[in-house]
Design a protein around this motif. Structure first.
Motif: not given
Length: 199
Positions: A101, A152, A154-155, A157, A161
């Protein structure tokens, strides 16, 4: 923590070599305060004790890579294309290969700044702190641009994070205005290098 001061023996060496005096301190603090970051490092993810991290040859190797990249950026602040190229490579590698991230870049740079300010307190006046803040902004801006370039996503969270994002939002980060050009670069390079490399 014992405070260090720059000395003549550091003159003529690179920032990377000077940062060697810090050893694994920034990385250890980073992983202790933000343990979720360990998920990206198979060598560190099971380490819990700070002393174990400090003695880790893998962490020391990673610290050398981080400081080496930072040194390359500082040494080439007069060459925006070089800086962009270096940080683009770093950003893309961490997005595509390591799946890290991007918020962790901001967190780690803050931890490095914190440790440097403590260790070299006598050589860290307000103007040098402002120069480092600008450097942080410059690095994060280039890295996030690289993440966007590769698409990218976003993973999901986790709690840490999410906390990290709240922390970074509560601090003001100074970015270098594009129109300041060479004047900003000259000041920043002088102040950042001057923190550990007295003339």
């Amino acid at each position: 923590m014992r405070r260090r001061s720059s000395s003549s023996k550091h003159h003529g060496t690179s920032l990377g070599q000077c940062f060697g005096a810090l050893s694994t301190a920034p990385g250890t603090r980073f992983f202790v305060n933000f343990p979720s970051a360990k998920q990206y490092f198979s060598q560190f993810k099971h380490m819990e004790e700070p002393l174990e991290m400090e003695r880790s040859p893998q962490l020391r190797k990673h610290a050398c890579r981080v400081m080496g990249a930072l040194n390359t950026v500082v040494e080439n602040l007069h060459d925006p294309d070089k800086v962009s190229s270096v940080l683009a490579l770093v950003g893309k590698a961490h997005a595509l290969k390591h799946k890290v991230e991007p918020v962790y870049f901001k967190i780690l740079s803050g931890v490095i700044l914190e440790v440097v300010a403590e260790e070299f307190a006598n050589d860290f006046p307000p103007e040098t702190q402002r120069a480092w803040a600008k450097l942080r902004g410059l690095i994060y801006s280039h890295v996030t641009a690289a993440y966007k370039e590769v698409g990218w996503v976003q993973q999901v969270p986790n709690a840490t994070t999410a906390r990290a994002r709240r922390i970074t939002r509560t601090h003001t980060h100074t970015h270098a205005p594009a129109h300041e050009g060479a004047t900003w670069v000259s000041l920043t390079r002088t102040q950042v290098r001057g923190c550990l490399l007295p003339g």
